[in-house]
Write a protein that holds these residues in place. Structure first.
Motif, short mmCIF file in Angstrom:
data_model
loop_
_atom_site.label_atom_id
_atom_site.label_comp_id
_atom_site.label_asym_id
_atom_site.label_seq_id
_atom_site.Cartn_x
_atom_site.Cartn_y
_atom_site.Cartn_z
N SER A 1 0.82 -1.22 0.00
CA SER A 1 0.00 0.00 0.00
C SER A 1 0.85 1.26 0.00
CB SER A 1 -0.93 0.01 1.22
OG SER A 1 -0.15 -0.02 2.39
N SER A 2 2.13 1.14 0.28
CA SER A 2 3.00 2.33 0.38
C SER A 2 3.63 2.62 -0.98
CB SER A 2 4.09 2.07 1.43
OG SER A 2 5.24 2.81 1.16
N GLU A 3 3.38 3.82 -1.49
CA GLU A 3 3.93 4.19 -2.81
C GLU A 3 5.46 4.19 -2.77
OE1 GLU A 3 2.49 4.21 -5.56
OE2 GLU A 3 0.38 4.44 -5.06
N ALA A 4 6.03 4.60 -1.64
CA ALA A 4 7.50 4.65 -1.56
C ALA A 4 8.10 3.24 -1.55
CB ALA A 4 7.94 5.44 -0.34
N MET A 5 7.43 2.31 -0.86
CA MET A 5 7.89 0.91 -0.88
C MET A 5 7.76 0.35 -2.31
SD MET A 5 9.04 -0.38 1.99
CE MET A 5 9.01 -0.18 3.78
N LEU A 6 6.63 0.68 -2.96
CA LEU A 6 6.43 0.19 -4.33
C LEU A 6 7.51 0.76 -5.27
CD1 LEU A 6 2.54 0.49 -4.49
CD2 LEU A 6 3.85 -1.64 -4.52
N ALA A 7 7.86 2.02 -5.06
CA ALA A 7 8.90 2.63 -5.92
C ALA A 7 10.23 1.92 -5.70
CB ALA A 7 9.03 4.12 -5.59
N ALA A 8 10.55 1.59 -4.44
CA ALA A 8 11.80 0.88 -4.15
C ALA A 8 11.78 -0.51 -4.78
CB ALA A 8 12.01 0.78 -2.64
N ALA A 9 10.61 -1.18 -4.70
CA ALA A 9 10.50 -2.53 -5.30
C ALA A 9 10.63 -2.45 -6.82
CB ALA A 9 9.15 -3.15 -4.90
N ARG A 10 10.00 -1.43 -7.42
CA ARG A 10 10.09 -1.30 -8.89
C ARG A 10 11.53 -1.05 -9.30
NH1 ARG A 10 4.92 1.73 -8.38
NH2 ARG A 10 3.34 0.17 -8.92
N ALA A 11 12.25 -0.24 -8.52
CA ALA A 11 13.65 0.06 -8.86
C ALA A 11 14.48 -1.23 -8.76
CB ALA A 11 14.20 1.13 -7.93
N LYS A 12 14.24 -2.02 -7.72
CA LYS A 12 15.00 -3.25 -7.51
C LYS A 12 14.69 -4.29 -8.58
CE LYS A 12 15.59 -4.66 -3.21
NZ LYS A 12 15.28 -5.23 -1.89
N LEU A 13 13.42 -4.30 -9.03
CA LEU A 13 12.97 -5.39 -9.92
C LEU A 13 12.81 -4.94 -11.37
CD1 LEU A 13 10.43 -6.61 -7.28
CD2 LEU A 13 12.40 -7.94 -8.07
N ALA A 14 13.30 -3.74 -11.67
CA ALA A 14 13.11 -3.20 -13.03
C ALA A 14 13.61 -4.19 -14.06
CB ALA A 14 13.86 -1.88 -13.15
N GLY A 15 12.78 -4.45 -15.05
CA GLY A 15 13.19 -5.33 -16.15
C GLY A 15 13.04 -6.81 -15.83
N ASN A 16 12.59 -7.15 -14.62
CA ASN A 16 12.39 -8.56 -14.29
C ASN A 16 11.03 -9.01 -14.85
OD1 ASN A 16 11.90 -11.07 -13.03
ND2 ASN A 16 13.33 -10.53 -11.39
N PRO A 17 11.04 -9.87 -15.86
CA PRO A 17 9.78 -10.21 -16.52
C PRO A 17 8.85 -11.06 -15.65
CG PRO A 17 11.55 -11.59 -17.37
CD PRO A 17 12.19 -10.62 -16.41
N LEU A 18 9.35 -11.61 -14.55
CA LEU A 18 8.52 -12.50 -13.73
C LEU A 18 7.82 -11.77 -12.59
CD1 LEU A 18 10.69 -15.74 -13.54
CD2 LEU A 18 8.62 -15.34 -14.86
#
Ligand SMILES: C[S@@+](CC[C@H](N)C(=O)[O-])C[C@H]1O[C@@H](n2cnc3c(N)ncnc32)[C@H](O)[C@@H]1O
Length: 261
Positions: free
Chosen positions: A71-88
């Motif tokens: 639910s946290s946009e900042a956590m989601l942003a950190a996850a997106r940065a970590k997982l960028a380009g991961n197709p799974l």
């Protein structure tokens, strides 16, 4: 109520402060062992309260497809940065306190998991169980890492240090309220029995394990980790006895698994 802003404030330093600490790494490995017992390459699983995406990354490395939510946009942003380009891995916003009937197809997930206390942000778990029951396929597993109400470390450590309010904070019926950079956050500590009851209409409880009986809660990590001999001894005890189900109620977290009926 839990506020997403409370976790927004924690997100930028979450991996440095928590994820990379030796105690959290050890406990996370125990959870990964459990996840690998149930989820295989090609499975599609839902993660609740994914934080910075550490577990989603691990499962994707094993070929598991993960819809990682928070639910946290900042956590989601950190996850997106970590997982960028991961197709799974698909990173999406999902608030456990506002579950929508239209999210996700029926029986779409082979399983669901949530690590390190995201479900402690709820004050009842039956609504979550009912919602999950429609999205997890029959026989699918739900695994939850939950902060326990009876963690032995907390009253011992904080009691000895004269901080009675902190020592007893998990015992309050109304939950414990924290103030994270001005944002209020209420955490509830359900017993194992309470979760079993809230899930029982749709799920059978198949396993309960302690997570951190001898290892302390995260606010004590620093004090223990600066004493390598003590840390080594506690990890040794955890390795030998830390998987005994009977100790689960006394751990910092317990890991509980349910199977969809
Ligand atoms: C202690 S962190 C654990 C993060 C991650 N699961 C991990 O293993 O590191 C708790 C997470 O739960 C999320 N959370 C709190 N309340 C939530 C809610 N109502 N809905 C969804 N996620 C929530 C927070 O944003 C945070 O990322």
């Amino acid at each position: 109520m839990s506020s997403p802003q409370a976790f927004d404030a924690l997100a930028p330093s979450y991996d440095t402060d928590f994820t990379s600490s030796p105690i959290a790494r050890y406990l996370r490995e125990q959870v990964h062992d459990r996840l690998l017992q149930h989820f295989r390459a090609g499975d599609h699983v839902l993660e609740l309260g994914c934080g910075t995406g550490e577990d989603a990354r691990f499962l994707a490395q094993q070929g598991v497809r993960v819809t990682a939510t928070d639910s946290s946009e900042a956590m989601l942003a950190a996850a997106r940065a970590k997982l960028a380009g991961n197709p799974l891995v698909q990173v999406e916003r999902l608030d456990l306190q506002g579950l929508s009937a239209s999210s996700y197809q029926p029986s779409v997930f082979a399983g669901v998991f949530s690590n390190f206390g995201a479900v402690n942000c709820l004050s009842e778990w039956r609504t979550l169980a009912a919602w999950l029951s429609e999205r997890v396929m029959p026989g699918g597993i739900v695994g939850l890492g939950v902060m326990s109400p009876l963690c032995l470390w907390e009253p011992l450590w904080h009691g000895v240090h004269g901080n009675l309010a902190t020592a007893t904070r998990r015992w309050k019926h109304e939950g414990a309220t924290f103030n994270t950079n001005g944002s209020p956050l209420t955490i509830h500590y359900p017993t194992i029995r309470r979760l079993q009851r809230d899930f029982s209409e749709w799920f059978t409880c198949t396993a309960v394990r302690p997570l951190g009986v001898f290892l302390p809660p995260s606010d004590v990590y620093g004090a223990i980790e600066k004493r390598p001999k003590l840390l080594g001894m506690l990890i040794g005890l955890e390795q030998h006895f830390g998987h005994w189900t009977v100790l689960a109620p006394f751990a910092d977290h317990y890991w509980i698994e349910f199977k969809r009926k």
